[in-house]
Design a protein around this motif. Structure first.
Motif, PDB file in Angstrom:
ATOM      1  N   HIS A   1     -25.653  -4.790   9.705  1.00  0.00           N
ATOM      2  CA  HIS A   1     -25.756  -3.338   9.631  1.00  0.00           C
ATOM      3  C   HIS A   1     -26.657  -2.926   8.463  1.00  0.00           C
ATOM      4  O   HIS A   1     -26.242  -2.251   7.525  1.00  0.00           O
TER       5      HIS A   1
ATOM      6  N   HIS B   1     -25.028   0.178  20.389  1.00  0.00           N
ATOM      7  CA  HIS B   1     -24.744  -0.470  19.110  1.00  0.00           C
ATOM      8  C   HIS B   1     -24.850  -1.993  19.231  1.00  0.00           C
ATOM      9  O   HIS B   1     -25.511  -2.653  18.417  1.00  0.00           O
TER      10      HIS B   1
ATOM     11  N   TRP C   1     -29.624   0.700  11.654  1.00  0.00           N
ATOM     12  CA  TRP C   1     -29.313   2.093  11.953  1.00  0.00           C
ATOM     13  C   TRP C   1     -30.553   2.867  12.389  1.00  0.00           C
ATOM     14  O   TRP C   1     -30.463   3.771  13.230  1.00  0.00           O
TER      15      TRP C   1
ATOM     16  N   HIS D   1     -27.782  -5.160  18.011  1.00  0.00           N
ATOM     17  CA  HIS D   1     -27.465  -6.418  17.317  1.00  0.00           C
ATOM     18  C   HIS D   1     -28.251  -7.606  17.890  1.00  0.00           C
ATOM     19  O   HIS D   1     -28.311  -8.662  17.263  1.00  0.00           O
TER      20      HIS D   1
END
Length: 232
Positions: free
Chosen positions: A200, A190, A205, A194
C-alpha cells in the motif's frame, strides 16, 4: 492521501501548518487518523504512537463491541433478512425436501429440516453467486490496467475482503457478494491493483484512483457500513 504504518496500526495522515502537536482520532468506522504539524520526524511520531497504543486498542475494542451489538449475527428463522448485493431479502422456511438455499421472487427459501446446516448452505449459495459476478469485474479492471490475473478463488478469508497471491491469483471472501455493487467494485479494483503494486505505497493508491476516482469515499463506506450487510 498519505498513510502511516506502525506495526499493526495504519493511520491516514492529516497534516496542518496550524497544528503545534501530534494527535490521534479513532473515527466512527474504526479508522485511525494521525494529525501532525509540518515536518515531524518519524521517530517522534513512533514515540507518540507508542504512548497512545493502549488507548487506541481500548477505543477500537469499544467500537467493535458497539458495532457487533448493533448488528448481531443473523438467525436462520422465518422472516430473517439476508443480504445479496446490498439488499436484504427475507428467509421463508418451507416444508420441503429441497437440499439447498433457493432464491426466487425476492425471497430466500430453505427447508425446515435443513436449518441445522443453514449457514453452510447459505455460504455455498453465496460462493456460487460470487463466482458468477466476480470474473466480469476482474476482467474489467485488469483490462484497464493491462495486466492479467492468474486465477480467481472465492474462499474463507477471515477478516480480509480479498488478497492477491505472489503468483497473481486473486482471492475473495465469499461475503463480498452480500455488499452493494459499488463496494464490490472497490474490493475487486483494490486487489487487481495489487497485481502491479504489492504494497500500500503511494503508487498503489494513485493507481487505484485511476481506476476508481472516488475510491476514498468507497473505502470509508466499506469500513463504516459493511458489518450491517455481512453478519452471518
Amino acid at each position: 492521501m498519505q498513510f502511516y504504518q506502525s506495526d499493526d496500526l495504519r493511520f491516514t495522515v492529516q497534516t496542518s501548518a496550524k497544528r503545534k502537536s501530534l494527535g490521534i482520532t479513532v473515527d466512527r468506522d474504526g479508522s485511525l487518523l494521525l494529525h501532525t504539524p509540518l515536518n515531524v520526524a518519524d521517530g517522534e511520531i513512533e514515540e507518540f504512537i507508542k504512548e497512545k497504543r493502549l488507548w487506541i486498542y481500548t477505543k477500537l475494542a469499544a467500537k467493535e463491541f458497539l458495532t457487533e451489538q448493533a448488528h448481531p449475527e443473523r438467525r436462520f428463522i422465518d422472516g430473517e433478512g439476508f443480504c445479496y448485493l446490498g439488499r436484504s431479502y427475507r428467509l421463508v422456511l418451507i416444508n420441503s425436501r429441497i437440499q439447498s438455499v433457493i432464491f426466487r421472487s425476492g425471497r430466500f427459501y430453505l427447508a425446515m429440516n435443513r436449518q441445522d446446516s443453514a449457514r453452510e448452505l447459505f455460504i455455498d449459495w453465496y460462493k456460487q453467486k460470487a463466482m458468477l459476478s466476480l470474473p466480469g469485474l476482474v476482467s474489467e479492471f485488469t483490462t484497464r490496467l493491462g495486466v492479467k490475473a492468474q486465477g480467481l478463488r472465492v474462499i474463507e478469508l477471515g477478516n480480509r475482503w480479498g488478497s492477491c497471491s505472489d503468483g497473481g491469483v486473486l482471492n475473495f471472501h465469499w461475503k463480498v457478494i452480500q455488499l452493494p455493487q459499488k463496494l464490490l467494485r472497490y474490493i475487486v479494483a483494490h486487489e487487481v491493483v495489487h497485481l502491479v503494486q504489492k504494497h500500500h505505497s503511494p503508487e498503489f493508491w494513485q493507481t487505484l484512483e485511476r481506476l476508481l476516482p472516488n475510491y476514498a469515499e468507497l473505502k470509508f463506506e466499506l469500513g463504516a457500513e459493511a458489518l450491517k450487510y455481512v453478519r452471518l
